[in-house]
Write an enzyme that holds these catalytic residues in place. Structure first.
Site, PDB file in Angstrom:
ATOM      1  N   ASP A  23       0.845  -1.283   0.123  1.00  0.00           N
ATOM      2  CA  ASP A  23      -0.126  -0.063   0.025  1.00  0.00           C
ATOM      3  C   ASP A  23       0.725   1.109  -0.032  1.00  0.00           C
ATOM      4  O   ASP A  23       1.966   1.329   0.412  1.00  0.00           O
ATOM      5  CB  ASP A  23      -0.772   0.138   1.320  1.00  0.00           C
ATOM      6  CG  ASP A  23      -2.043  -1.131   1.165  1.00  0.00           C
ATOM      7  OD1 ASP A  23      -2.316  -1.518   0.173  1.00  0.00           O
ATOM      8  OD2 ASP A  23      -2.481  -1.571   2.300  1.00  0.00           O
TER       9      ASP A  23
ATOM     10  N   TYR B  26       5.536  -8.713   8.673  1.00  0.00           N
ATOM     11  CA  TYR B  26       5.400  -7.271   8.731  1.00  0.00           C
ATOM     12  C   TYR B  26       5.660  -6.779  10.205  1.00  0.00           C
ATOM     13  O   TYR B  26       5.198  -7.528  11.184  1.00  0.00           O
ATOM     14  CB  TYR B  26       3.919  -6.886   8.340  1.00  0.00           C
ATOM     15  CG  TYR B  26       3.612  -7.095   7.045  1.00  0.00           C
ATOM     16  CD1 TYR B  26       3.845  -6.307   5.938  1.00  0.00           C
ATOM     17  CD2 TYR B  26       3.099  -8.360   6.513  1.00  0.00           C
ATOM     18  CE1 TYR B  26       3.573  -6.372   4.709  1.00  0.00           C
ATOM     19  CE2 TYR B  26       2.875  -8.690   5.305  1.00  0.00           C
ATOM     20  CZ  TYR B  26       3.065  -7.721   4.175  1.00  0.00           C
ATOM     21  OH  TYR B  26       2.885  -8.014   3.168  1.00  0.00           O
TER      22      TYR B  26
ATOM     23  N   ASP C 110      -6.713   2.684   7.237  1.00  0.00           N
ATOM     24  CA  ASP C 110      -5.467   3.381   7.605  1.00  0.00           C
ATOM     25  C   ASP C 110      -5.544   4.891   7.497  1.00  0.00           C
ATOM     26  O   ASP C 110      -6.830   5.189   7.584  1.00  0.00           O
ATOM     27  CB  ASP C 110      -4.437   2.670   6.471  1.00  0.00           C
ATOM     28  CG  ASP C 110      -4.591   2.949   5.068  1.00  0.00           C
ATOM     29  OD1 ASP C 110      -5.651   3.847   5.009  1.00  0.00           O
ATOM     30  OD2 ASP C 110      -3.979   2.445   4.163  1.00  0.00           O
TER      31      ASP C 110
ATOM     32  N   ARG D 106      -4.414  -4.734   6.961  1.00  0.00           N
ATOM     33  CA  ARG D 106      -5.417  -3.707   7.274  1.00  0.00           C
ATOM     34  C   ARG D 106      -6.739  -4.421   7.892  1.00  0.00           C
ATOM     35  O   ARG D 106      -7.432  -4.026   8.733  1.00  0.00           O
ATOM     36  CB  ARG D 106      -5.817  -2.972   6.142  1.00  0.00           C
ATOM     37  CG  ARG D 106      -4.728  -1.622   6.169  1.00  0.00           C
ATOM     38  CD  ARG D 106      -5.174  -0.851   4.829  1.00  0.00           C
ATOM     39  NE  ARG D 106      -4.645  -1.548   3.594  1.00  0.00           N
ATOM     40  CZ  ARG D 106      -5.733  -1.254   2.633  1.00  0.00           C
ATOM     41  NH1 ARG D 106      -6.831  -0.593   2.694  1.00  0.00           N
ATOM     42  NH2 ARG D 106      -5.814  -1.904   1.486  1.00  0.00           N
TER      43      ARG D 106
END
Length: 224
Positions: free
Chosen positions: A40, A68, A82, A175
């Site tokens: 992203d 991550y 986000d 997300r």
């Protein structure tokens, strides 16, 4: 570093994966280049670029597990999950304790079904979901099976901000994981920051920053 290479890049904040690829293509003057897994725009971290014949191996790298690190914030939500979009809800988190978060994490381990975010590149009837979302349109999204191998909290000192680390399969949306954690706790959540630190055996610490790659390329050109 030209044709038939694997190039590890630390994608800058705010750049799309395509912008990053385009920049590297321009710097290295390569004819054929592709990336193995999108990040992203508001995420940073490891992006694998392949040039020349190495583009045939992209699917192999895409299939490997990803790691991550990130920060989620409980009690607020945004449509994109986000900071790409404005806050649309806020709930009190004062009743929550750190242990409440620890207690729900096991439900997200292993093979689970996950609904991709409406702000994502998943296609529905030939359209990217984010294209529909930005026009204010809603659509039913089919859940996908993904695998979470590891999920741990790394810092709770700024609660309700939570630092975490996750190791997951291809196709996992962090997300969506953050959204589902927030919903499980009854207060919602959004992703404040995200960094991809590993893809299979490739690690972020071995990746080029764009600025360093520019410097390296210019120095090589001067030495020719």
């Amino acid at each position: 570093m030209e044709q038939n290479q694997i190039i590890l890049i630390d994608k800058p904040y705010g750049w799309t994966s395509f912008q990053t690829l385009k920049k590297v293509k321009y710097l290295l003057k390569v004819a054929k280049i592709g990336h193995a897994g999108t990040l992203d725009p508001l995420a940073t971290g490891l992006l694998i670029l392949c040039t020349g014949q190495k583009t045939k191996e992209i699917s192999l790298y895409q299939a490997q597990e990803k790691e991550y690190t990130g920060t989620l914030v409980l009690g607020k939500t945004t449509p994109s999950i986000d900071l790409e979009t404005e806050f649309d809800s806020e709930k009190d988190t004062s009743r929550l304790k750190a242990q409440d978060v620890e207690d729900i994490l096991p439900k997200f381990l292993g093979e689970i079904e996950q609904v991709p975010p409406i702000y994502s590149a998943v296609k529905k009837d030939g359209k990217r979901l984010y294209e529909l979302a930005r026009k204010g349109k809603t659509t039913e999204i089919e859940p996908k099976k993904i695998h979470i191998y590891e999920l741990e909290i790394t810092n709770l000192q700024n609660f309700p901000e939570i630092d975490f680390r996750v190791v997951c399969s291809k196709g996992t949306y962090i997300r969506s994981l953050v959204r589902d954690i927030g919903e499980s706790l009854g207060v919602g959540a959004y992703l404040k920051s995200l960094c991809r630190t590993r893809i299979g055996g490739f690690r972020l610490e071995n990746a080029w920053k764009i600025s360093d790659l520019e410097t390296h390329y210019r120095m090589n050109k001067k030495g020719e």
